[in-house]
Design a protein around this motif. Sequence first.
Motif, PDB file in Angstrom:
ATOM      1  N   THR A 126     -11.097   0.222  -6.919  1.00 47.96           N
ATOM      2  CA  THR A 126     -11.493   0.838  -5.654  1.00 47.96           C
ATOM      3  C   THR A 126     -10.517   0.449  -4.555  1.00 47.96           C
ATOM      4  O   THR A 126      -9.804  -0.553  -4.663  1.00 47.96           O
ATOM      5  CB  THR A 126     -12.906   0.397  -5.230  1.00 47.96           C
ATOM      6  N   LEU A 127     -10.484   1.228  -3.503  1.00 46.97           N
ATOM      7  CA  LEU A 127      -9.696   0.962  -2.294  1.00 46.97           C
ATOM      8  C   LEU A 127      -8.240   0.607  -2.611  1.00 46.97           C
ATOM      9  O   LEU A 127      -7.733  -0.436  -2.247  1.00 46.97           O
ATOM     10  CB  LEU A 127     -10.348  -0.147  -1.462  1.00 46.97           C
ATOM     11  N   ARG A 128      -7.576   1.515  -3.278  1.00 56.43           N
ATOM     12  CA  ARG A 128      -6.168   1.319  -3.679  1.00 56.43           C
ATOM     13  C   ARG A 128      -5.262   1.407  -2.448  1.00 56.43           C
ATOM     14  O   ARG A 128      -5.409   2.302  -1.622  1.00 56.43           O
ATOM     15  CB  ARG A 128      -5.796   2.402  -4.679  1.00 56.43           C
ATOM     16  N   ARG A 129      -4.333   0.458  -2.315  1.00 54.70           N
ATOM     17  CA  ARG A 129      -3.367   0.438  -1.218  1.00 54.70           C
ATOM     18  C   ARG A 129      -1.968   0.280  -1.815  1.00 54.70           C
ATOM     19  O   ARG A 129      -1.660  -0.731  -2.409  1.00 54.70           O
ATOM     20  CB  ARG A 129      -3.658  -0.723  -0.250  1.00 54.70           C
ATOM     21  N   THR A 130      -1.127   1.284  -1.638  1.00 58.79           N
ATOM     22  CA  THR A 130       0.223   1.213  -2.184  1.00 58.79           C
ATOM     23  C   THR A 130       1.187   0.668  -1.133  1.00 58.79           C
ATOM     24  O   THR A 130       1.049   0.936   0.061  1.00 58.79           O
ATOM     25  CB  THR A 130       0.705   2.599  -2.650  1.00 58.79           C
ATOM     26  N   HIS A 131       2.131  -0.113  -1.597  1.00 60.48           N
ATOM     27  CA  HIS A 131       3.177  -0.681  -0.762  1.00 60.48           C
ATOM     28  C   HIS A 131       4.524  -0.243  -1.339  1.00 60.48           C
ATOM     29  O   HIS A 131       4.570   0.565  -2.261  1.00 60.48           O
ATOM     30  CB  HIS A 131       3.039  -2.209  -0.715  1.00 60.48           C
ATOM     31  N   ALA A 132       5.614  -0.752  -0.842  1.00 62.10           N
ATOM     32  CA  ALA A 132       6.942  -0.301  -1.268  1.00 62.10           C
ATOM     33  C   ALA A 132       7.153  -0.425  -2.775  1.00 62.10           C
ATOM     34  O   ALA A 132       7.562   0.521  -3.429  1.00 62.10           O
ATOM     35  CB  ALA A 132       8.017  -1.079  -0.526  1.00 62.10           C
ATOM     36  N   ASN A 133       6.865  -1.597  -3.350  1.00 66.45           N
ATOM     37  CA  ASN A 133       7.110  -1.782  -4.787  1.00 66.45           C
ATOM     38  C   ASN A 133       5.902  -2.355  -5.507  1.00 66.45           C
ATOM     39  O   ASN A 133       6.016  -2.829  -6.628  1.00 66.45           O
ATOM     40  CB  ASN A 133       8.334  -2.683  -5.013  1.00 66.45           C
ATOM     41  N   SER A 134       4.732  -2.341  -4.875  1.00 67.47           N
ATOM     42  CA  SER A 134       3.530  -2.879  -5.525  1.00 67.47           C
ATOM     43  C   SER A 134       2.295  -2.111  -5.057  1.00 67.47           C
ATOM     44  O   SER A 134       2.363  -1.322  -4.116  1.00 67.47           O
ATOM     45  CB  SER A 134       3.371  -4.368  -5.196  1.00 67.47           C
TER      46      SER A 134
END
Length: 108
Positions: free
Chosen positions: A85-93
């Motif tokens: 749940t509540l997926r948060r994408t960053h530059a490489n992770s």
Amino acid sequence: MYLITETTKPDPAKPFNNVPTLTAKLFGLCRVNNIGPQQQQAIFANKVYSDAKTVIVRGHPKANKLAFYGEYDSAAQTGTIYDVTLRRTHANSTAFYAVNTKAGLVSG
């Protein structure tokens, strides 16, 4: 860590019924932390689960479920499965919360 996708296929006995099938793919290493009750109340709108974790993985996986290597047998499809749940994408992770599907709701 296994990334698990759920697909449906026709039931051999009843061709018009679909049967859910889990497909597990070994993903690699991740960082896991347990979430305390106060933080869970803030995140999940006053709900506290008996087994919830934060997970950080390298890359951008798209699976809706996951399982950890020592807790799940991919051949027998038995063990502990977590909902993502509540997926948060960053530059490489990617960071997300994982809640045990069999864990009870403690309060909320």
